[in-house]
Design a protein around this motif. Sequence first.
Motif, PDB file in Angstrom:
ATOM      1  N   GLU A  83      -5.878  21.032  -7.826  1.00 33.63           N
ATOM      2  CA  GLU A  83      -5.174  21.627  -9.048  1.00 33.63           C
ATOM      3  C   GLU A  83      -3.698  21.275  -9.321  1.00 33.63           C
ATOM      4  N   GLN A  84      -3.195  20.292  -8.289  1.00 29.88           N
ATOM      5  CA  GLN A  84      -1.902  20.019  -8.441  1.00 29.88           C
ATOM      6  C   GLN A  84      -1.458  18.789  -8.883  1.00 29.88           C
ATOM      7  N   GLY A  85      -2.563  17.850  -8.665  1.00 30.61           N
ATOM      8  CA  GLY A  85      -2.534  16.243  -8.737  1.00 30.61           C
ATOM      9  C   GLY A  85      -1.931  15.582  -7.749  1.00 30.61           C
ATOM     10  N   PHE A  86      -1.318  14.330  -8.114  1.00 32.28           N
ATOM     11  CA  PHE A  86      -0.748  13.373  -7.206  1.00 32.28           C
ATOM     12  C   PHE A  86       0.637  13.982  -6.710  1.00 32.28           C
ATOM     13  N   ILE A  87       0.880  14.097  -5.488  1.00 27.26           N
ATOM     14  CA  ILE A  87       2.255  14.379  -5.046  1.00 27.26           C
ATOM     15  C   ILE A  87       2.835  13.149  -4.369  1.00 27.26           C
ATOM     16  N   ALA A 124       1.025  -1.212   0.041  1.00 24.88           N
ATOM     17  CA  ALA A 124       0.113   0.137   0.066  1.00 24.88           C
ATOM     18  C   ALA A 124       0.690   1.200  -0.023  1.00 24.88           C
ATOM     19  N   LEU A 125       0.734   2.187  -0.989  1.00 25.66           N
ATOM     20  CA  LEU A 125       1.365   3.337  -1.042  1.00 25.66           C
ATOM     21  C   LEU A 125       0.446   4.625  -1.050  1.00 25.66           C
ATOM     22  N   LEU A 126       0.886   5.595  -0.145  1.00 20.05           N
ATOM     23  CA  LEU A 126       0.084   6.683  -0.063  1.00 20.05           C
ATOM     24  C   LEU A 126       0.129   7.645  -1.023  1.00 20.05           C
ATOM     25  N   ARG A 127      -0.959   8.338  -1.485  1.00 20.89           N
ATOM     26  CA  ARG A 127      -1.004   9.269  -2.676  1.00 20.89           C
ATOM     27  C   ARG A 127      -1.793  10.653  -1.950  1.00 20.89           C
ATOM     28  N   TRP A 128      -1.010  11.726  -2.342  1.00 22.44           N
ATOM     29  CA  TRP A 128      -1.966  12.949  -1.815  1.00 22.44           C
ATOM     30  C   TRP A 128      -2.190  13.679  -3.109  1.00 22.44           C
ATOM     31  N   ASN A 129      -3.635  13.644  -3.407  1.00 23.04           N
ATOM     32  CA  ASN A 129      -4.161  14.137  -4.355  1.00 23.04           C
ATOM     33  C   ASN A 129      -4.842  15.556  -4.134  1.00 23.04           C
TER      34      ASN A 129
END
Length: 275
Positions: free
Chosen positions: A68-72, A60-65
């Motif tokens: 206006e910037q998309g995935f960080i 499991a890998l965390l993503r910050w959506n």
Amino acid sequence: VAKGNGGNCYYVYNKALSEKQMENLILINELRQALENNELIMFYQPIIDTVKGQVVGMEALLRWNKPEQGFISPDKFIPLAEETGLIIPIGEWVLKSVCIQNKRWIDRGYNAKRVFVNISARQFQQKDFFEKIITILNETGLDPNYLGLEITETTVVQDIKYTIEILNKLKDIGVSISIDDFGTGYSSFNYLKDMKVDGLKIDRSFIGETNNNCRKRAIAKTIILLAHQLNLTVTAEGVETKEQLEFLKENDCDYVQGYYYSKPISADEFEKFLD
Ligand code: C2E
Ligand code: MG
Ligand code: MG
Ligand code: MG
């Protein structure tokens, strides 16, 4: 410049630093809100058995959506979250949502698989870390045999006595432990003799371009041998090409993970992958 007007130079240096700090402060505030605004989501990357060619688990890998910037990338914000302690609520959210998701997959009739969650040092070192794991397992109903934790060498060596105690307790209930990014941290083999870990993950820096780098190949081979001598399983990260896969197969690496099979994907996409 430094010689001519050292004072100015110092000033400029300071200003640059504080700009970076400002940026980080903003990012941290946004991250705090991200948790409340449901901007964090988990992606999953399959872990594949090199002999059977089958999916045996997932990381499991965390993503910050970010709006206006998309995935960080987590590399951008996990270190900051660690520094500020935000990693504690984030880490708990990660564990909970991953356990809920895996339980859902099992309930829907997919072959049960172990899901691995990355645990940061600060999270692992919390006094009540083990109790928190128990609470989350109870609340979500996930069988501990379908949960794994990835910790790094740096985490493990911070307080060896405490680590051994926690790892033993986790092992007793069926939670599996892997050492992540093996070979890049504080590679003291000393801890390996006393610690009940189940697997080593070879960092992808030893896998990339293995075909034309003898030294990397030698290190990857040695980690596989070391793992097997200690009765541990070994997973290679960052496998992107057929050549890399062949090399790892020839050298008896148990599992692989990487773009060759799949990038980390959303839970929905992962479900299609399982189908
Ligand atoms: P990691 O645990 O070593 O995860 C493996 C990283 O390699 C992931 O990066 C993954 O997307 C990437 N990767 C996988 N296969 C390939 C490949 O074939 N080629 C290349 N170039 N890269 C590949 P990601 O997702 O950006 O995560 C970076 C790091 O952030 C992770 O490294 C982990 O240390 C941390 N992290 C991610 N999610 C979490 C989390 O939920 N909690 C904590 N504490 N840390 C996390
Ligand atoms: Mg990992
Ligand atoms: Mg890793
Ligand atoms: Mg890594």
